[in-house]
Motif scaffolding. Structure first.
Motif, PDB file in Angstrom:
ATOM      1  N   SER A   1     -23.521  -3.749 -64.753  1.00  0.00           N
ATOM      2  CA  SER A   1     -23.751  -4.051 -63.185  1.00  0.00           C
ATOM      3  C   SER A   1     -24.147  -5.576 -63.145  1.00  0.00           C
ATOM      4  N   ASN A   2     -23.542  -6.263 -62.091  1.00  0.00           N
ATOM      5  CA  ASN A   2     -23.833  -7.700 -61.953  1.00  0.00           C
ATOM      6  C   ASN A   2     -24.574  -7.785 -60.548  1.00  0.00           C
ATOM      7  N   ARG A   3     -25.419  -8.671 -60.596  1.00  0.00           N
ATOM      8  CA  ARG A   3     -25.813  -8.702 -59.060  1.00  0.00           C
ATOM      9  C   ARG A   3     -26.086 -10.337 -58.831  1.00  0.00           C
TER      10      ARG A   3
ATOM     11  N   TYR B   1     -23.549  -2.157 -53.683  1.00  0.00           N
ATOM     12  CA  TYR B   1     -23.745  -3.486 -53.245  1.00  0.00           C
ATOM     13  C   TYR B   1     -23.453  -4.562 -54.474  1.00  0.00           C
ATOM     14  N   ALA B   2     -23.717  -3.790 -55.678  1.00  0.00           N
ATOM     15  CA  ALA B   2     -23.544  -4.498 -56.852  1.00  0.00           C
ATOM     16  C   ALA B   2     -22.273  -4.744 -57.361  1.00  0.00           C
ATOM     17  N   TRP B   3     -21.791  -5.527 -58.279  1.00  0.00           N
ATOM     18  CA  TRP B   3     -20.368  -5.799 -58.693  1.00  0.00           C
ATOM     19  C   TRP B   3     -20.369  -4.925 -60.232  1.00  0.00           C
ATOM     20  N   GLU B   4     -20.042  -3.660 -60.081  1.00  0.00           N
ATOM     21  CA  GLU B   4     -20.096  -2.859 -61.223  1.00  0.00           C
ATOM     22  C   GLU B   4     -18.577  -2.770 -61.824  1.00  0.00           C
TER      23      GLU B   4
ATOM     24  N   ASN C   1     -17.065  -9.959 -53.015  1.00  0.00           N
ATOM     25  CA  ASN C   1     -18.215 -10.493 -52.431  1.00  0.00           C
ATOM     26  C   ASN C   1     -19.030 -11.572 -53.204  1.00  0.00           C
ATOM     27  N   VAL C   2     -18.869 -11.263 -54.660  1.00  0.00           N
ATOM     28  CA  VAL C   2     -19.740 -12.002 -55.740  1.00  0.00           C
ATOM     29  C   VAL C   2     -18.844 -13.319 -55.992  1.00  0.00           C
ATOM     30  N   THR C   3     -17.523 -13.345 -56.384  1.00  0.00           N
ATOM     31  CA  THR C   3     -16.873 -14.029 -57.087  1.00  0.00           C
ATOM     32  C   THR C   3     -15.673 -14.607 -56.265  1.00  0.00           C
ATOM     33  N   GLY C   4     -15.327 -13.874 -55.114  1.00  0.00           N
ATOM     34  CA  GLY C   4     -14.205 -14.413 -54.497  1.00  0.00           C
ATOM     35  C   GLY C   4     -12.962 -13.996 -54.841  1.00  0.00           C
ATOM     36  N   TYR C   5     -12.871 -13.185 -55.988  1.00  0.00           N
ATOM     37  CA  TYR C   5     -11.701 -12.797 -56.520  1.00  0.00           C
ATOM     38  C   TYR C   5     -11.702 -11.227 -56.287  1.00  0.00           C
ATOM     39  N   LYS C   6     -10.573 -10.618 -56.238  1.00  0.00           N
ATOM     40  CA  LYS C   6     -10.512  -9.100 -56.005  1.00  0.00           C
ATOM     41  C   LYS C   6     -10.611  -8.543 -57.361  1.00  0.00           C
TER      42      LYS C   6
ATOM     43  N   ALA D   1     -16.784  -4.689 -54.788  1.00  0.00           N
ATOM     44  CA  ALA D   1     -17.684  -5.696 -54.460  1.00  0.00           C
ATOM     45  C   ALA D   1     -17.832  -6.957 -55.264  1.00  0.00           C
ATOM     46  N   VAL D   2     -16.746  -6.812 -56.228  1.00  0.00           N
ATOM     47  CA  VAL D   2     -16.632  -8.192 -56.945  1.00  0.00           C
ATOM     48  C   VAL D   2     -16.022  -9.437 -56.126  1.00  0.00           C
TER      49      VAL D   2
END
Length: 707
Positions: free
Chosen positions: A470-472, A370-373, A391-396, A388-389
């Motif tokens: 790990s970014n949440r 789920y997290a941006w790893e 979902n968080v940033t909008g960038y692939k 998952a990045v």
């Protein structure tokens, strides 16, 4: 009756293959021999059943043991019956491999019975020969000794269960079983034959060892590898693989039959088919596992043996034995090399499969987190980033890999300094570090999001490999906490205002009444009225004190709302300085007004620190430095006292923590940092900083001079 070159019946069974002159005669009727063999076989089976019954073995064990005995008897009997050609070439060498395989594949408790049954089967198979019963029995014991010793050495030094999937174990198998055990018992067989039949000792040893070794090398790997075949393996068999196997075997047989010209020089190694066989073996090694390779080797050997027998018409009697030995040496060398290459290939394939499976497992865990790893190497390049990045940033993830600076570019402008300092510190590989920060980013749709950033340095045997991150997305958490604290503080302040009103409204009438009684006391001369007025005044004063105590602690400072944080702290410090017990030196670089949300929190934090000093520190002086950094949009507060200090570890373990837990709770909502240093006898130093949004700055004054 006829004379011929033949392998001694015992060796034909055990692949000992010593070539001797003896006579095969029909002096006894065939029916008589058959009855004798059948009677002995039935007696052996009966005794085996009785032994197994005594040992409480179940029916499946009995059937399994008897199956080995029947298979061994049939192979040995057929080999002895059809081992002769017109030139005396023997084909009876597989039986020793069956004996060793039976021991290796049997359960530990079944092995003694397997050995007894196979000894009996060996003896029965020898009955159709004309050697003495004593010789038959000795040959059976030698064959059993060879197999038992080989199996024992393999199980003891290599392990149980035994397999051929490891090249090292395969080489040990050749060394222990083929070279040492087969060689030792071939010496015993040659010595026995020399004593009984007066044969040549060296030739007996050589022929026995070569034939015994070939049977061992070809048969044991075949049986062991196919013993692990199960129904589940059929699920991996498809039509293409079956067709490929059939094509391989068909071509191999066809070429061996059609292209087997024998050269005039009489050397086996000049056969063209010897060189044409290698591509088929390589084909089997590269495309199939040990099962198919061993089957190809056995089939190749059988076809070549058939061709060799077919071509014996042009082989002279004097060269027959030499050709037969050369053939077996050739088969042994091809088998050993093929098995080793197959084992190495199998090990490589298994390692590659395990690596792919491990990589697949880790990638599945990483990609579906789920997290941006992500992983940044020591040069700052992105080595991996989870999907998952997006979902968080909008960038692939591909956008960050193609443009590594994108990660820095999306950081919110007011948090860029914090981000750059953190990144610079973490990429310095002086020691292993772990850090947590919280910052904001601008997502692709221009939405500001809060990021909970956990960063750890990674090393491999002391080599710095970069950062594991790990970014949440904690935006909802920050907003919820901020809203909760805002509502809490707003409620508290509303209650304080109410308490102030109650103080005014509650104490005002009481104080007015006291004033009235005091005035009456000064005007009356009646002692009874004077006493009454005094008692009433005293009662009202008690009521006023009690009322004041009940609501005084909830009063909000009036000047905080009107003049702001700086003026409120100045006023608070002045009241304490007048007592002359503690001197507070308050410095600040601005009189900027902030929203009531920030000012109330800063005021409560500062007064809580001063109250801690008054209660516990026994200090005489306090220095407070308030700084607002307009560029970074950061507020910092430094607090130092010259008190007695304390052990910070004890306070951290304490539930109340001298009021520090309240301060840390308020800072958590502000996404701030808290650092405390204290030593006994050296005072206390506290540093606090937190970001502030531009919209929460009400007004500013020119200049940045400390007051």
């Amino acid at each position: 009756m006829f004379s011929t070159i033949a392998i001694s019946p015992r060796w034909a069974d055990g692949a000992d293959c010593s070539i001797e002159f003896h006579h095969v005669t029909d002096a006894h009727p065939k029916q008589f021999h058959a009855l004798i063999r059948l009677n002995i076989l039935l007696n052996c089976i009966k005794r085996c059943f009785l032994i197994l019954k005594i040992s409480n073995s179940n029916v499946s064990s009995i059937l399994r043991i008897l199956s080995w005995g029947v298979a061994y008897y049939l192979i040995t009997w057929l080999s002895l019956k059809y081992f002769l050609t017109e030139k005396g070439v023997a084909i009876a060498w597989p039986s020793i491999g069956i004996f060793i395989s039976a021991i290796l594949l049997s359960k530990h408790g079944e092995r003694p019975f397997v050995i007894l049954v196979l000894i009996a089967a060996d003896f029965l198979a020898d009955l159709h020969t004309d050697v003495s019963y004593f010789s038959k029995f000795v040959y059976a014991l030698l064959s059993a000794g060879d197999a038992v010793m080989s199996a024992y050495v393999l199980l003891h030094f290599i392990g149980d269960p035994f397999s051929f999937s490891n090249a090292k174990k395969l080489l040990l198998y050749v060394l222990y079983s083929v070279i040492i055990c087969n060689g030792f018992f071939s010496l015993l067989v040659a010595a026995t034959t020399h004593l009984v039949q007066h044969s040549d000792f060296f030739n007996g040893f050589l022929y026995s060892w070569v034939a015994d070794g070939v049977g061992n090398i070809l048969v044991v790997p075949l049986i062991i590898s196919w013993s692990s075949f199960s129904r589940s393996d059929l699920n991996h068999v498809n039509t293409k693989r079956i067709i490929e196997i059939i094509l391989l075997l068909t071509l191999l047989i066809t070429l061996n039959i059609l292209l087997f010209p024998y050269s005039n020089d009489g050397l086996l190694f000049s056969f063209i088919i010897n060189y044409l066989s290698f591509p088929f073996i390589i084909w089997a090694i590269l495309r199939f596992d040990m099962k198919i390779v061993t089957m190809v080797l056995l089939l190749l050997t059988s076809v070549m043996l058939f061709n060799l027998i077919r071509e014996t018409a042009i082989i002279t009697d004097s060269s027959l034995n030499r050709h037969f030995v050369l053939f077996q040496l050739y088969v042994a060398s091809i088998a050993i090399i093929s098995l080793i290459i197959t084992a190495i290939t199998s090990e490589r394939n298994q390692a590659h499969k395990a690596l792919l499976e491990s990589e697949s497992n880790y990638r599945t865990v990483a990609d579906y987190t789920y997290a941006w790893e992500y992983w940044i190497d020591e040069n700052g390049n992105i080595r991996y980033m989870s999907p998952a990045v997006e979902n968080v940033t909008g960038y692939k993830a591909s956008a960050f890999k193609s443009n590594p600076k994108l990660l820095d570019e999306i950081v919110f402008s007011e948090d860029k300094y914090l981000w750059s300092q953190h990144k610079k510190e973490m990429l310095s590989n002086d020691k292993e570090k772990f850090s947590k920060i919280e910052f904001r980013i601008n997502s692709r749709d221009n939405t500001i999001k809060w990021i909970g950033h956990d960063c750890r340095q990674i090393y491999n045997q002391g080599t710095f490999l970069g950062l594991r991150v790990s970014n949440r997305d904690i935006t909802s958490l920050v907003e919820a906490e901020g809203k909760l604290l805002f509502n809490t503080i707003e409620t508290e302040e509303r209650e304080r205002i109410r308490y102030s009103r109650e103080l005014h409204d509650g104490l005002g009438p009481l104080l007015s009444t006291i004033k009235m009684y005091i005035q009456s006391l000064s005007e009356t001369t009646d002692r009874s009225k004077f006493k009454l007025f005094a008692e009433e005044s005293n009662n009202i004063i008690k009521i006023a004190i009690q009322t004041m105590r009940e609501i005084a602690h909830g009063i909000s400072p009036h000047n905080l709302h009107h003049s702001g944080f700086v003026e409120a702290i100045n006023d608070f410090a002045d009241r304490i300085n007048k007592v002359h017990k503690l001197t507070i030196d308050f410095k600040y670089n601005t009189r900027v007004r902030f929203s009531s949300f920030y000012e109330i929190i800063m005021y409560r934090i500062t007064t809580e620190l001063i109250n801690n000093t008054l209660k516990y520190a026994e200090a005489t002086g306090v220095e407070i430095t308030f700084n607002y950094d307009r560029e970074r949009k950061f507020i910092s507060l430094k607090y130092n006292d010259n008190g007695k200090g304390f052990d910070t570890s004890i306070v951290r373990r304490s539930e109340n923590g001298m009021g520090l837990s309240n301060i840390q709770h308020r800072l958590k909502v502000l996404r701030g940092n808290f650092k405390i240093e204290s030593e006994e006898g050296k005072g206390t130093r506290i540093e606090i900083d937190f970001p502030v949004n531009e919209k929460n700055v009400k007004a500013s004054t020119p200049g940045n001079l400390f007051m």
